[in-house]
Motif scaffolding. Structure first.
Motif, mmCIF file in Angstrom:
data_model
loop_
_atom_site.group_PDB
_atom_site.id
_atom_site.type_symbol
_atom_site.label_atom_id
_atom_site.label_comp_id
_atom_site.label_asym_id
_atom_site.label_seq_id
_atom_site.Cartn_x
_atom_site.Cartn_y
_atom_site.Cartn_z
ATOM 1 N N THR A 68 -72.874 10.885 21.727
ATOM 2 C CA THR A 68 -73.770 12.024 21.999
ATOM 3 C C THR A 68 -73.050 13.027 22.896
ATOM 4 O O THR A 68 -71.975 12.766 23.418
ATOM 5 C CB THR A 68 -75.064 11.611 22.755
ATOM 6 O OG1 THR A 68 -74.711 11.188 24.089
ATOM 7 C CG2 THR A 68 -75.836 10.519 22.033
ATOM 8 N N THR A 69 -73.737 14.133 23.085
ATOM 9 C CA THR A 69 -73.330 15.096 24.098
ATOM 10 C C THR A 69 -73.241 14.397 25.463
ATOM 11 O O THR A 69 -73.833 13.341 25.665
ATOM 12 C CB THR A 69 -74.395 16.214 24.203
ATOM 13 O OG1 THR A 69 -74.048 17.072 25.284
ATOM 14 C CG2 THR A 69 -75.777 15.678 24.511
ATOM 15 N N ALA A 70 -72.554 15.049 26.396
ATOM 16 C CA ALA A 70 -72.524 14.521 27.755
ATOM 17 C C ALA A 70 -73.468 15.329 28.662
ATOM 18 O O ALA A 70 -73.490 15.124 29.877
ATOM 19 C CB ALA A 70 -71.109 14.538 28.307
ATOM 20 N N GLY A 71 -74.239 16.240 28.084
ATOM 21 C CA GLY A 71 -75.187 17.000 28.893
ATOM 22 C C GLY A 71 -74.512 17.660 30.086
ATOM 23 O O GLY A 71 -73.509 18.369 29.942
ATOM 24 N N ASN A 72 -75.029 17.398 31.269
ATOM 25 C CA ASN A 72 -74.482 18.009 32.494
ATOM 26 C C ASN A 72 -73.310 17.255 33.109
ATOM 27 O O ASN A 72 -72.860 17.609 34.207
ATOM 28 C CB ASN A 72 -75.587 18.082 33.565
ATOM 29 C CG ASN A 72 -76.794 18.853 33.062
ATOM 30 O OD1 ASN A 72 -76.650 19.827 32.325
ATOM 31 N ND2 ASN A 72 -77.986 18.411 33.454
ATOM 32 N N LEU A 73 -72.862 16.229 32.457
ATOM 33 C CA LEU A 73 -71.766 15.434 33.037
ATOM 34 C C LEU A 73 -70.429 16.165 32.876
ATOM 35 O O LEU A 73 -70.278 16.999 31.982
ATOM 36 C CB LEU A 73 -71.672 14.079 32.328
ATOM 37 C CG LEU A 73 -72.872 13.149 32.498
ATOM 38 C CD1 LEU A 73 -72.735 11.939 31.565
ATOM 39 C CD2 LEU A 73 -72.984 12.679 33.942
#
Ligand code: ADP
Length: 173
Positions: A68-73
């Motif tokens: 998945t995406t890592a979002g805010n990481l």
């Protein structure tokens, strides 16, 4: 640090959510809906985008991996893998743990991600004995590095002094 067939294998102590690698690996559960330990930390720090993608994926069998995406990481992607719950060692735990590492690396490779960070999968709530789990983790990454030379760096991110010491000892010898 160890170099195998062009791949650096290194260890660090700390929180994997802070690591800026192409991919960080999450020790997820079959439903991919978040949980405690490193899973909870990744979802908390990464934000709700990660959970949204996990819900769309719908789950992951033990020993397999999903991305998945890592979002805010700070990493580019999160690879979610599911390690086995340790019973007594006679329920295929070793192969499943090996597969969790190996399939995470294969998925990173398929996505052209060349630096990857792993936590110590299954050794928290899932109860895998730490020394045995470290042997399997190290074997899986060495096998992968020997077979493919695309991975630049594989980092074991150890949360406790105990885990760090175990890996340090095993990678030295
Ligand atoms: P599992 O359910 O696979 O056993 P856990 O998350 O309970 O997963 O534990 C796996 C390992 O992750 C344990 O060694 C735990 O100490 C470690 N851990 C917990 N939080 C973090 C974190 N933020 N970064 C890296 N490792 C972590």
């Amino acid at each position: 640090m160890l170099i195998i067939n062009k791949t650096k294998i290194s260890i660090m102590k700390g929180d994997i959510t802070k690591v800026k690698a192409d991919a960080i690996v999450n020790a997820a559960n079959n439903r991919l809906l978040g949980g405690g330990g490193v899973d909870g930390a990744i979802h908390r720090a990464g934000g709700k985008e990660i959970l949204e993608e996990c819900k769309k994926i719908g789950g992951c069998p033990t020993g397999e991996a999903r991305i998945t995406t890592a979002g805010n990481l700070p990493s580019k992607k999160v690879i979610h893998t599911v390690g086995p719950i340790y019973k007594d060692g006679n329920h295929g735990e070793e192969k499943l743990l090996y597969n969790a590492y190996y399939n995470s690396l294969a998925l990173a490779k398929d996505n052209k991600l060349t630096t990857i960070a792993f936590p110590s999968i299954s050794t928290g709530v899932y109860g895998y004995p730490k020394e045995k789990a470290a042997d399997i983790a190290i074997k899986a990454v060495k096998d992968f590095a020997n077979k493919y030379e695309n991975m630049e760096e594989i980092i074991f991110v150890l949360f406790s002094d105990e885990d760090f010491d175990i890996y340090q000892e095993k990678l030295r010898g």
